[in-house]
Design a protein around this motif. Structure first.
Motif, PDB file in Angstrom:
ATOM      1  N   ARG A 187      18.791  68.084  28.734  1.00  0.00           N
ATOM      2  CA  ARG A 187      18.604  69.527  28.521  1.00  0.00           C
ATOM      3  C   ARG A 187      19.901  70.169  28.008  1.00  0.00           C
ATOM      4  N   PHE A 197      11.854  74.018  24.917  1.00  0.00           N
ATOM      5  CA  PHE A 197      11.999  75.338  25.538  1.00  0.00           C
ATOM      6  C   PHE A 197      10.993  76.335  24.948  1.00  0.00           C
ATOM      7  N   HIS A 218      10.307  80.101  25.838  1.00  0.00           N
ATOM      8  CA  HIS A 218      11.267  81.133  25.470  1.00  0.00           C
ATOM      9  C   HIS A 218      11.063  81.533  24.001  1.00  0.00           C
TER      10      HIS A 218
END
Length: 245
Positions: free
Chosen positions: A154, A227, A230
């Motif tokens: 990540r 992600f 987002h």
């Protein structure tokens, strides 16, 4: 201690050069390797075993440094034979890291930050067995992030998100400066706050991106996939820019 290497590209070669100890022996295999790779292996003083299964079985630490595409296949094919630590140093997503974790014992998620052939690389690692790799501090910089496999992956994506977005803005600004014959002044004025080496670093980053815009676009797509909850407005804008390069 025996460290096994699956893959013998620049990462593995640099590790062999950096980790010098009478207590550590490197092993690898030429199984299914190209003649050019076999020739490179011959240049190093490491033991060559008949198969990668032999490498996995004999290793206290088995390092996978192949390619993102083959990382899961390598883990499934050879990782199951390793009873020691399985250290993956491929540039892979958190999802791929977790998939590998389900195939092997004692998984450690790793990433080399910066140049892979540096004389003093920074290596980030995470996983419950990460503490067992702290002896590598004798040879290069190493930092444990957490016990959670996937945290380093990540962080790699977040770093990629930042650096590539900045690069997209840099390229766009530089293009406009060139149109107005202000490229030298452009670098000079930003160097006042970013440091004297800003121009050299910037030109290197721009050239590298222009040569590998497809790969960098793929990396940004990985960021977006990982992600996706987002907005990632700037990342998506950077991707649009790279696609046009």
């Amino acid at each position: 201690m025996i460290i096994g290497l699956i893959g013998f590209g620049k990462v593995s070669q640099n590790l062999v050069n950096l980790i010098k100890s009478e207590d550590i022996k490197f092993v690898t295999s030429k199984e299914s390797r190209s003649q050019s790779t076999s020739n490179v292996i011959d240049e190093f003083s490491i033991d060559v075993l008949p198969t990668f299964r032999d490498v996995a079985v004999s290793s206290d630490i088995l390092i996978s440094a192949t390619s993102p595409k083959s990382s899961v296949e390598v883990a499934k094919k050879y990782g199951k034979y390793c009873n020691g630590i399985y250290l993956d140093l491929n540039n892979i997503s958190p999802e791929t890291t977790l998939e590998i974790n389900s195939c092997v014992k004692n998984m450690v998620d790793g990433a080399i930050i910066g140049k892979i052939d540096s004389n003093n690389p920074m290596v980030y690692i995470s996983g419950k067995s990460a503490n067992n790799l702290l002896f590598l501090k004798d040879f290069f910089n190493i930092r444990i992030i957490s016990e959670n496999v996937g945290d380093v992956a990540r962080l790699k994506l977040l770093r990629s998100s930042y650096t590539k977005t900045i690069t997209a803005i840099l390229i766009e600004s530089y293009e406009i400066a060139q149109e107005h014959n202000l490229e030298d002044e452009f670098f000079d004025i930003i160097s006042l706050t970013e440091g004297d080496d800003f121009k050299d670093r910037s030109l290197s980053r721009i050239n590298n991106t222009l040569k590998s815009s497809k790969r960098k676009s793929e990396e940004l797509n990985e960021v977006i996939d990982c992600f996706n909850e987002h907005e990632l407005i700037m990342v998506k804008a950077a991707l649009d820019k790279f696609i046009l390069l």
